[in-house]
Design a protein around this motif. Structure first.
Motif, short mmCIF file in Angstrom:
data_model
loop_
_atom_site.label_atom_id
_atom_site.label_comp_id
_atom_site.label_asym_id
_atom_site.label_seq_id
_atom_site.Cartn_x
_atom_site.Cartn_y
_atom_site.Cartn_z
N LYS A 3 -41.49 -16.79 -13.45
CA LYS A 3 -40.20 -16.98 -12.77
C LYS A 3 -39.34 -15.76 -13.07
O LYS A 3 -39.36 -15.25 -14.20
N ARG A 4 -38.63 -15.27 -12.06
CA ARG A 4 -37.81 -14.08 -12.26
C ARG A 4 -36.73 -14.34 -13.32
O ARG A 4 -36.14 -15.42 -13.37
N GLY A 5 -36.50 -13.32 -14.17
CA GLY A 5 -35.46 -13.46 -15.21
C GLY A 5 -34.07 -13.41 -14.62
O GLY A 5 -33.88 -13.10 -13.43
N LYS A 6 -33.10 -13.74 -15.44
CA LYS A 6 -31.69 -13.68 -15.01
C LYS A 6 -31.09 -12.36 -15.50
O LYS A 6 -31.40 -11.88 -16.59
N ALA A 31 -32.76 -12.41 -24.39
CA ALA A 31 -32.80 -11.43 -23.31
C ALA A 31 -33.02 -10.02 -23.85
O ALA A 31 -32.72 -9.73 -25.01
N LEU A 32 -33.50 -9.19 -22.97
CA LEU A 32 -33.54 -7.77 -23.27
C LEU A 32 -32.10 -7.26 -23.20
O LEU A 32 -31.40 -7.51 -22.22
N LEU A 33 -31.65 -6.58 -24.25
CA LEU A 33 -30.28 -6.06 -24.27
C LEU A 33 -30.30 -4.57 -23.95
O LEU A 33 -31.04 -3.82 -24.58
N THR A 34 -29.50 -4.19 -22.98
CA THR A 34 -29.47 -2.77 -22.63
C THR A 34 -28.05 -2.37 -22.25
O THR A 34 -27.16 -3.21 -22.27
N ARG A 35 -27.84 -1.09 -21.96
CA ARG A 35 -26.45 -0.69 -21.70
C ARG A 35 -26.38 0.45 -20.69
O ARG A 35 -27.36 1.14 -20.43
N GLU A 36 -25.17 0.61 -20.15
CA GLU A 36 -24.92 1.73 -19.23
C GLU A 36 -23.62 2.44 -19.61
O GLU A 36 -22.69 1.76 -20.05
N PRO A 37 -23.47 3.74 -19.40
CA PRO A 37 -24.59 4.58 -19.02
C PRO A 37 -25.57 4.68 -20.19
O PRO A 37 -25.15 4.75 -21.33
N GLY A 38 -26.85 4.65 -19.88
CA GLY A 38 -27.88 4.72 -20.92
C GLY A 38 -29.05 3.84 -20.57
O GLY A 38 -29.37 3.66 -19.40
N GLY A 39 -29.68 3.29 -21.58
CA GLY A 39 -30.75 2.33 -21.37
C GLY A 39 -32.13 2.93 -21.12
O GLY A 39 -33.13 2.23 -21.13
N THR A 40 -32.17 4.25 -20.86
CA THR A 40 -33.45 4.96 -20.72
C THR A 40 -33.26 6.30 -21.44
O THR A 40 -32.12 6.68 -21.75
N LYS A 41 -34.35 7.02 -21.64
CA LYS A 41 -34.20 8.34 -22.28
C LYS A 41 -33.31 9.24 -21.44
O LYS A 41 -32.41 9.90 -21.94
N LEU A 42 -33.57 9.24 -20.12
CA LEU A 42 -32.75 10.07 -19.24
C LEU A 42 -31.29 9.60 -19.27
O LEU A 42 -30.36 10.39 -19.37
N GLY A 43 -31.13 8.28 -19.19
CA GLY A 43 -29.78 7.71 -19.15
C GLY A 43 -28.98 8.04 -20.41
O GLY A 43 -27.77 8.30 -20.34
N GLU A 44 -29.66 8.01 -21.56
CA GLU A 44 -28.93 8.32 -22.80
C GLU A 44 -28.53 9.81 -22.83
O GLU A 44 -27.49 10.17 -23.36
N GLU A 78 -36.66 1.78 -14.06
CA GLU A 78 -37.52 1.94 -15.25
C GLU A 78 -37.46 0.70 -16.16
O GLU A 78 -38.45 0.35 -16.78
N VAL A 79 -36.29 0.07 -16.24
CA VAL A 79 -36.12 -0.99 -17.26
C VAL A 79 -35.75 -2.35 -16.66
O VAL A 79 -36.42 -3.35 -16.91
N ILE A 80 -34.67 -2.39 -15.88
CA ILE A 80 -34.10 -3.69 -15.52
C ILE A 80 -35.01 -4.47 -14.58
O ILE A 80 -35.40 -5.61 -14.85
N GLU A 81 -35.37 -3.83 -13.47
CA GLU A 81 -36.17 -4.53 -12.45
C GLU A 81 -37.53 -4.96 -13.01
O GLU A 81 -37.93 -6.14 -12.83
N PRO A 82 -38.26 -4.08 -13.73
CA PRO A 82 -39.55 -4.53 -14.28
C PRO A 82 -39.39 -5.72 -15.23
O PRO A 82 -40.20 -6.65 -15.20
N LEU A 84 -37.00 -8.06 -15.23
CA LEU A 84 -36.69 -9.27 -14.44
C LEU A 84 -37.95 -9.80 -13.76
O LEU A 84 -38.20 -11.00 -13.74
N GLU A 85 -38.73 -8.86 -13.23
CA GLU A 85 -39.96 -9.28 -12.54
C GLU A 85 -40.94 -9.96 -13.48
O GLU A 85 -41.69 -10.85 -13.09
N GLN A 86 -40.94 -9.51 -14.75
CA GLN A 86 -41.83 -10.15 -15.73
C GLN A 86 -41.28 -11.47 -16.26
O GLN A 86 -41.83 -12.05 -17.17
#
Ligand code: TMP
Length: 203
Positions: A3-6, A31-44, A78-82, A84-86
């Motif tokens: 089931k898709r995550g929230k 939940a997976l905790l992440t942030r913006e701007p950031g959350g990926t190597k490029l984003g950080e 890279e992070v959020i959509e994958p 949620l899909e899992q």
């Protein structure tokens, strides 16, 4: 199939206690905790460009907007959509509404154009729920003197516009937002967040 995550996003002005509440809520709903701007190597890396004051680097409002957007495009794919899909819940400390509030209302870039950029950058991915931690600038200033990064260094009227922007976004779209008075203690605020958000996540 999972089931898709929230997807739950915490928003608010600087010093609203957003990161603390996002962390507590992420633990609560596993939940997976992440942030913006950031959350990926490029984003950080983009985050340091955006926030670390550097007297030699001039950053125009549109350049700031597109850097926020670039970090988001990477983060979503890279992070959020994958996740949620899992089937994983994702809690994000800031997302598209911050761009509307800061670059739109704060920097005064035209809101409809900022909306277009934001929609394009996020591949149209909207949170299931936005939590606005609402706090007046006076209370925010008693918690910490704003300043230290390039955006916090902006004057009070900039931050007033940002707070007003968040309130407007929330009142224009009550189906997607819950507004929490964040001037109380961490525990009281967390309790209100749980009582308002958990029932809305449903099944
Ligand atoms: P933080 O201090 O909450 O981690 O956020 C970093 C700063 O970046 C904060 O001052 C708000 C700003 N910001 C924007 O201006 N636009 C955006 O789209 C995002 C995500 C953050």
């Amino acid at each position: 199939m999972n089931k898709r995550g929230k997807f739950i996003v915490f928003e608010g002005g600087d010093a609203a206690g957003k990161s603390t509440q996002a962390e507590l809520f992420a633990a609560k709903v596993n939940a997976l905790l992440t942030r913006e701007p950031g959350g990926t190597k490029l984003g950080e890396r983009i985050r340091s460009l955006l926030l670390v004051p550097d007297g030699d680097v001039l950053l125009m409002p549109k350049a700031e907007l597109f850097l926020m957007a670039a970090a988001r495009a990477q983060h979503v794919k890279e992070v959020i959509e994958p996740a949620l899909e899992q089937g994983r819940n994702v809690v994000c400390d800031r997302y598209s509404a911050s761009t509307l509030a800061y670059q739109g209302f704060g920097r005064r870039l035209p809101i409809d154009e900022v909306e277009e950029v934001v929609g394009f950058a996020s591949y149209g991915l909207e949170p299931d729920i936005y939590v606005l931690l609402d706090i007046s600038l006076e209370v925010a200033l008693t918690r910490k003197s704003l300043g230290g990064d390039r955006i916090e260094d902006e004057g009070q009227s900039f931050h007033e516009r940002v707070l007003e922007g968040f309130r407007r976004l929330a009142s224009d779209n009550p189906a997607s937002w819950v507004v929490v008075d964040a001037s109380r203690s961490i525990a009281e605020t967390a309790e209100t967040v749980n009582s308002l958000v958990l029932p809305r996540l449903g099944d």
